[in-house]
Design an enzyme around this catalytic site. Structure first.
Site, PDB file in Angstrom:
ATOM      1  N   ARG A 232       0.824  -1.228   0.000  1.00 13.74           N
ATOM      2  CA  ARG A 232       0.000   0.000   0.000  1.00 13.74           C
ATOM      3  C   ARG A 232       0.857   1.278   0.000  1.00 13.74           C
ATOM      4  NH1 ARG A 232      -2.708  -3.635  -0.831  1.00 13.74           N
ATOM      5  NH2 ARG A 232      -4.732  -4.199   0.014  1.00 13.74           N
TER       6      ARG A 232
ATOM      7  N   SER B  66     -11.917   0.052   3.323  1.00 14.13           N
ATOM      8  CA  SER B  66     -11.417  -0.225   4.687  1.00 14.13           C
ATOM      9  C   SER B  66     -10.984   1.075   5.345  1.00 14.13           C
ATOM     10  CB  SER B  66     -10.206  -1.151   4.623  1.00 14.13           C
ATOM     11  OG  SER B  66     -10.546  -2.331   3.965  1.00 14.13           O
TER      12      SER B  66
ATOM     13  N   GLU C  51      -6.684   4.078   7.026  1.00 12.86           N
ATOM     14  CA  GLU C  51      -6.248   3.658   5.669  1.00 12.86           C
ATOM     15  C   GLU C  51      -6.416   4.775   4.620  1.00 12.86           C
ATOM     16  OE1 GLU C  51      -5.956   0.084   4.002  1.00 12.86           O
ATOM     17  OE2 GLU C  51      -5.927   1.079   2.075  1.00 12.86           O
TER      18      GLU C  51
HETATM   19  C1  LIG Z   1     -15.605  -0.099  -1.526  1.00 14.01           C
HETATM   20  C2  LIG Z   1     -14.122   0.143  -1.682  1.00 14.01           C
HETATM   21  C3  LIG Z   1     -13.290  -0.944  -1.784  1.00 14.01           C
HETATM   22  C4  LIG Z   1     -11.910  -0.755  -1.949  1.00 14.01           C
HETATM   23  N1  LIG Z   1     -11.124  -1.854  -2.049  1.00 14.01           N
HETATM   24  C5  LIG Z   1      -9.788  -1.703  -2.198  1.00 14.01           C
HETATM   25  C6  LIG Z   1      -8.949  -2.857  -2.319  1.00 14.01           C
HETATM   26  O1  LIG Z   1      -9.403  -3.998  -2.312  1.00 14.01           O
HETATM   27  N2  LIG Z   1      -7.615  -2.650  -2.444  1.00 14.01           N
HETATM   28  C7  LIG Z   1      -7.070  -1.408  -2.493  1.00 14.01           C
HETATM   29  O2  LIG Z   1      -5.850  -1.301  -2.624  1.00 14.01           O
HETATM   30  N3  LIG Z   1      -7.839  -0.294  -2.383  1.00 14.01           N
HETATM   31  C8  LIG Z   1      -9.178  -0.421  -2.247  1.00 14.01           C
HETATM   32  N4  LIG Z   1      -9.974   0.693  -2.123  1.00 14.01           N
HETATM   33  C9  LIG Z   1      -9.350   2.025  -2.132  1.00 14.01           C
HETATM   34  C10 LIG Z   1      -9.421   2.746  -3.498  1.00 14.01           C
HETATM   35  O3  LIG Z   1     -10.375   2.174  -4.324  1.00 14.01           O
HETATM   36  C11 LIG Z   1      -8.085   2.724  -4.228  1.00 14.01           C
HETATM   37  O4  LIG Z   1      -7.089   3.309  -3.443  1.00 14.01           O
HETATM   38  C12 LIG Z   1      -8.145   3.463  -5.576  1.00 14.01           C
HETATM   39  O5  LIG Z   1      -6.965   3.258  -6.295  1.00 14.01           O
HETATM   40  C13 LIG Z   1      -8.404   4.976  -5.397  1.00 14.01           C
HETATM   41  O6  LIG Z   1      -8.700   5.512  -6.667  1.00 14.01           O
HETATM   42  P1  LIG Z   1      -9.276   6.974  -6.802  1.00 14.01           P
HETATM   43  O7  LIG Z   1      -9.260   7.320  -8.258  1.00 14.01           O
HETATM   44  O8  LIG Z   1     -10.587   7.091  -6.134  1.00 14.01           O
HETATM   45  O9  LIG Z   1      -8.176   7.819  -6.031  1.00 14.01           O
HETATM   46  P2  LIG Z   1      -8.390   9.060  -5.036  1.00 14.01           P
HETATM   47  O10 LIG Z   1      -9.113   8.596  -3.816  1.00 14.01           O
HETATM   48  O11 LIG Z   1      -8.955  10.206  -5.779  1.00 14.01           O
HETATM   49  O12 LIG Z   1      -6.882   9.384  -4.647  1.00 14.01           O
HETATM   50  C14 LIG Z   1      -6.166   8.501  -3.826  1.00 14.01           C
HETATM   51  C15 LIG Z   1      -4.734   9.031  -3.684  1.00 14.01           C
HETATM   52  O13 LIG Z   1      -4.088   9.006  -4.945  1.00 14.01           O
HETATM   53  C16 LIG Z   1      -3.689  10.318  -5.342  1.00 14.01           C
HETATM   54  N5  LIG Z   1      -3.941  10.375  -6.785  1.00 14.01           N
HETATM   55  C17 LIG Z   1      -5.092  10.092  -7.431  1.00 14.01           C
HETATM   56  N6  LIG Z   1      -4.916  10.226  -8.758  1.00 14.01           N
HETATM   57  C18 LIG Z   1      -3.636  10.606  -8.939  1.00 14.01           C
HETATM   58  C19 LIG Z   1      -2.845  10.918 -10.085  1.00 14.01           C
HETATM   59  N7  LIG Z   1      -3.338  10.884 -11.334  1.00 14.01           N
HETATM   60  N8  LIG Z   1      -1.563  11.307  -9.890  1.00 14.01           N
HETATM   61  C20 LIG Z   1      -1.031  11.375  -8.646  1.00 14.01           C
HETATM   62  N9  LIG Z   1      -1.721  11.086  -7.527  1.00 14.01           N
HETATM   63  C21 LIG Z   1      -3.017  10.720  -7.682  1.00 14.01           C
HETATM   64  C22 LIG Z   1      -4.538  11.272  -4.528  1.00 14.01           C
HETATM   65  O14 LIG Z   1      -3.876  12.518  -4.331  1.00 14.01           O
HETATM   66  C23 LIG Z   1      -4.664  10.500  -3.233  1.00 14.01           C
HETATM   67  O15 LIG Z   1      -3.487  10.651  -2.473  1.00 14.01           O
HETATM   68  C24 LIG Z   1     -11.363   0.551  -1.980  1.00 14.01           C
HETATM   69  C25 LIG Z   1     -12.219   1.653  -1.870  1.00 14.01           C
HETATM   70  C26 LIG Z   1     -13.582   1.439  -1.726  1.00 14.01           C
HETATM   71  C27 LIG Z   1     -14.498   2.641  -1.636  1.00 14.01           C
END
Ligand SMILES: Cc1cc2nc3c(=O)[nH]c(=O)nc-3n(C[C@H](O)[C@H](O)[C@H](O)COP(=O)(O)OP(=O)(O)OC[C@H]3O[C@@H](n4cnc5c(N)ncnc54)[C@H](O)[C@@H]3O)c2cc1C
Length: 327
Positions: free
Chosen positions: A155, A228, A321
């Protein structure tokens, strides 16, 4: 000057959030806008499924919208940061590209996947990442970082430093299907559905993961949540009694034990008052949900109360997390 209330920032926890400024990067030329930004705070956001945002962000929120998929002659597949992760899963299933089936139904965009090295059911995205192309805020240049330079860990990656805006991710998917079917809940699911391991095709594997996830995780658009809420703590095995959290702990390498954060929450919840706007999801006590109208301070106060109680009663430090982004 008052805060502009009209620039809304959509987020998976459905908190009411506004920002001073929001810009979108739709092509490489748009990066010019970043060079003109003042030195104030900036935040690159995807679908905001892994962040808890304060009411007002006094800076610029940046969304990368590029979402093209290009297959190179060298077998490397380049994917724009703005593509939803589940669309990449579907693309791979139709193109006979293997390796990310276990990551089916993780919400968010491709550009965020390397940031915390998304992982699920025994697979981490770093195993199929060739390189990541990004804009370096410090040098104001576009760079391509090799897999090694991304410094992937559990992570974690170099992108947590916030120094980069990811523009595209280059993948080297497997051409031969060599699934990892070893994760306990996947083993159980396949057994329950009488699926022998050699019968599991990429699509069946992806559908199995989808079914497992849907049985216990709410999709943020239906029930606002950020997955989580705490990390599972990893501690020295000999620092806890042998019977502590029996059935909710797993040995990991080097004399270390991973504890179920969900179980730790369950153990302390009776002593904690949960505001009516918040709750833990019935099918998964590690998932905090917004029942409607929750505000940032209620979330952070509840998380703090749980952390304090777990520490007081069990001496264990729970870490949040998702990223908490305060004003
Ligand atoms: C129901 C649910 C289940 C999930 N299950 C998992 C799982 O099984 N495993 C897991 O690892 N995660 C899981 N997650 C967490 C999440 O889905 C992941 O971390 C996902 O990659 C976040 O994507 P996002 O586009 O929403 O990022 P955001 O939430 O918008 O951003 C997350 C982070 O990444 C940075 N970021 C985003 N885009 C960029 C970019 N283009 N360049 C630089 N930095 C950037 C942001 O600044 C922030 O620090 C889950 C979330 C939910 C709601």
């Amino acid at each position: 000057m008052g805060k502009p209330e009209n620039i809304k920032v959509n987020n998976a926890f459905d908190l009411s959030v506004t920002a001073k400024n929001i810009i979108s990067i739709s092509c490489l030329e748009d990066i010019q806008q970043l060079r003109q930004l003042d030195s104030g705070p900036r935040l690159v956001l995807g679908s905001a499924t892994n962040v808890i945002l304060d009411e007002y962000f006094d800076g610029t929120v940046i969304h990368v919208l590029m979402h093209k998929i290009t297959q190179g002659d060298n077998g490397v597949v380049s994917v724009g940061a703005g593509l939803p992760w589940h669309e990449l899963i579907n693309y791979c299933l139709t193109q006979d590209l293997y390796g990310i089936e276990n990551l089916t139904l993780i919400p968010g965009l491709v550009g965020a996947a390397p940031v915390q090295n998304i992982g699920a059911y025994g697979v981490e995205v770093s195993s199929v990442i060739h390189s990541v192309t990004c804009y370096n805020f410090a040098t104001q240049e576009i760079e391509t970082l090799s897999n090694v330079a991304c410094m992937f860990a559990y992570r974690d990656s170099v992108f947590k430093s916030k120094n980069y805006m990811i523009l595209s991710v280059q993948f080297h998917f497997q051409k031969v299907f060599q699934p990892d079917l070893s994760y306990p809940s996947l083993v159980q699911f396949l057994a329950d559905h009488h699926l022998a391991h050699d019968e599991v095709s990429p699509r069946v594997l992806s559908q199995s993961i989808q079914a497992i996830r849907e049985s216990k995780l709410p999709w943020p658009e239906d029930i606002p949540n950020v997955g989580s809420i705490f990390k599972n703590p990893i501690i020295e095995t000999d620092s806890i009694p042998a019977d502590f959290l029996e059935g909710h702990r797993w040995l990991v390498a080097d004399g270390q034990t991973k504890l179920s954060a969900a179980r730790l929450i369950e153990l302390v919840l009776t002593g904690i008052e949960i505001p009516p706007t918040l709750d833990f999801y019935k099918k998964h006590s590690l998932v905090l949900i917004n029942r409607g109208g929750a505000v940032f301070s209620e979330v952070t106060e509840l998380l703090r109360a749980i952390q304090q109680q777990v520490h007081l009663l069990h001496g264990i430090q729970l870490l949040v997390e998702p990223e908490i982004i305060e004003s």
